[in-house]
Design a protein around this motif. Structure first.
Motif: not given
Length: 558
Positions: A190-196, A234-251
């Motif tokens: 799905i991310c490949e399709a969106v980036a395309a 496949s688009w890794r060099p062109e995009v910023c990879i972000s993370v958005h962790p929640h804390n349900d397990r306390g980690t």
């Protein structure tokens, strides 16, 4: 009683990544940060912020140094829409700050979102849709193909709207909302399709956000998911990879840090971990974790108390007293052994040649975040000799000899055991002054003089007041204190000797006062300490001797 968990819950499957690289890596620089306090944090509050509280929070985030701030879900409420317009129309957004807004994959909501952003200089449009099997099956009842089509069509519309408003510097962010429990091959698809559709490049920046929307695994599994995605996208060099962790397990913190090792560039979260359910990843803790590893986090929390106060005011939620770095008690030691180690650590810093922070039990210098050292050691019934001594040294400059520390700690212990409460700095100082003659001394030194005789002995004469009655005392000895002891033995018919003596100045100036500590032993194996403070070190020593004598008499030394 809890049910047998294997009847109801299933372990999250690991990622087949036998040659994973992230465990051998080290964090060497801070990520890009995005605060979502005004959006994700705000929507989790029982009473969401009004415009006044939102603007206060906005200013705080700018002061802390955030350059990317998710400010609203403008299509969700008129309040959010108005806030975005207010920021833009009142020119409240610095030129180097990009605001971010969230939208679902619906054309009417996307159009409303772009309407709110008219006139913005830098803006990120954040599109999301849920991708996990449980959502496809139970919530949306759609196939993979339908989920991809929804995201692709929304992305196509967003690109069109961006091209219609070229005066704004646009960034597009896409989140497969439930990435952490979506099949990895489908998340990639799905991310490949969106980036395309978006065709990311320097002129069209793109962020792919991979959220742990609900923590379902240990942090190492999340890191494996991030590394797998980064390797295969496949688009890794062109995009910023972000993370958005929640804390349900306390980690949440661990998940975010391991995700950065695994290749992520950016972290989304909230101050002090506010957010839905157990909250988002805590950006304050993460930033200061970097700081304590010698890495500039790019965020400023040098006035932590002000940050805590304002966040509590805006969120109407307390910051826990044990919250890392920010809580009222996080730098506080009540335990005697901890206090002793901390005290020795601070003493060693005065002698060390470099500035490397190395104090037991304190991973961060409290002064770096605007905290004073008064909160480091507090005294209750669990405290040992070092706690009260530290407070007296920090607040009054008295460096107590070790034996005096032990003597005074016993007095403090009696009080705290009897009251069962913490003892304040003021109460400790008052007890010290009463115990060692610094307030209303029983024996008060008046005028004195001393001179050497023809035999090399020192002759000592003084006036000593007791119960408002003056006594003339006289004696002789090899030095001032030995002559004074001889005089007091005769005057008060008491047998005692000086066992220990220390003195030091209370400042660096030539006119600074001096303090003397004097320990006497009496017939019958009694002993007592006296303390004297005076601008004249000789008077301080003599008054300390009188105070020890008075304490010895009270203890039965006569």
């Amino acid at each position: 009683m809890l049910q047998q968990p294997n009847d109801k819950y299933r372990a999250f499957p690991p990622v087949a990544l036998n040659d994973r690289q992230w465990p051998g890596k080290t964090l060497t620089q801070a990520p890009r940060w995005l605060s979502t306090d005004l959006r994700d944090g705000n929507q989790s509050l029982a009473e969401p912020m009004d415009s006044t509280r939102k603007k206060l929070f906005w200013q705080l985030l700018l002061q802390c140094g955030f350059k990317e701030i998710e400010v609203a879900f403008p299509s969700a409420s008129q309040t959010d829409f108005n806030f975005v317009r207010e920021l833009i129309e009142q020119r409240m957004i610095p030129d180097d700050v990009s605001i971010q807004v969230l939208t679902q994959a619906r054309s009417d909501l996307i159009d409303r979102t772009f309407l709110s952003l008219e006139g913005a200089k830098n803006a990120t449009v954040h599109l999301y849709n849920a991708t996990a099997p449980v959502f496809r099956r139970l919530v949306f009842r759609q196939s993979k193909e339908q989920i991809i089509e929804l995201a692709v069509n929304a992305t196509r519309l967003i690109r069109q709207r961006c091209e219609e408003q070229p005066q704004t510097n646009w960034t597009f962010e896409y989140s497969p909302e439930t990435f952490c429990f979506t099949e990895l091959d489908f998340a990639l698809e799905i991310c490949e399709a969106v980036a395309a559709v978006w065709q990311p490049c320097a002129e069209r920046p793109m962020i792919v956000n991979l959220p742990a929307t609900v923590e379902v695994s240990t942090p190492n599994v999340y890191a494996d998911q991030i590394e797998y995605f980064c390797r295969h996208f496949s688009w890794r060099p062109e995009v910023c990879i972000s993370v958005h962790p929640h804390n349900d397990r306390g980690t949440g913190i661990a998940a975010a840090e391991l995700a950065l090792l695994a290749g992520a560039d950016r972290v989304e979260g909230c101050l002090f971990g506010n957010g839905e359910r157990t909250g988002n990843v805590d950006l304050v803790t993460m930033a200061l974790n970097f700081y304590t590893q010698g890495i500039n986090p790019g965020l400023d929390f040098s006035q932590m108390k002000q940050v805590v106060d304002l966040v509590e005011q805006c969120n109407q939620l307390p910051v826990h007293p044990r919250h890392p770095y920010a809580g009222e008690l996080v730098f506080t030691a009540f335990s005697g052994s901890h206090q002793d180690a901390i005290k020795k650590g601070f003493a060693a810093r005065k002698e060390q040649q470099d500035n490397v922070w190395e104090v037991p039990y304190l991973p961060l210098d409290p002064a770096d975040i605007g905290c004073n050292y008064e909160a480091v050691i507090r005294v209750n019934s669990q405290s040992g000799k070092s706690g009260a001594a530290w407070m007296i040294e920090q607040n009054h400059g008295l460096v107590l000899p070790r034996a005096l520390q032990q003597d005074f700690s016993q007095r403090v212990q009696q009080v705290t055991d009897g009251e069962g409460k913490e003892m304040t700095q003021a109460a400790i100082w008052q007890l010290f002054r009463q115990a060692y003659g610094l307030t209303a001394p029983e024996l008060q030194l008046g005028e004195y003089r001393s001179q050497s005789d023809s035999h090399g002995q020192l002759q000592f004469e003084a006036s000593v007041q007791q119960d408002n009655r003056p006594y003339a005392v006289a004696g002789r000895g090899n030095g001032l204190l030995s002559a004074a002891v001889d005089a007091l033995r005769q005057a008060f018919d008491v047998s005692f000797t000086i066992q220990d003596y220390h003195e030091h100045t209370l400042g660096q100036r030539s006119d600074s006062r001096s303090v003397a500590y004097l320990h006497c032993t009496f017939a019958g194996n009694h002993s007592a300490w006296g303390v004297g403070i005076d601008s004249d070190v000789s008077r301080a020593s003599l008054q300390a001797l009188l105070n020890a004598l008075a304490q010895g008499q009270l203890a039965g030394g006569k």
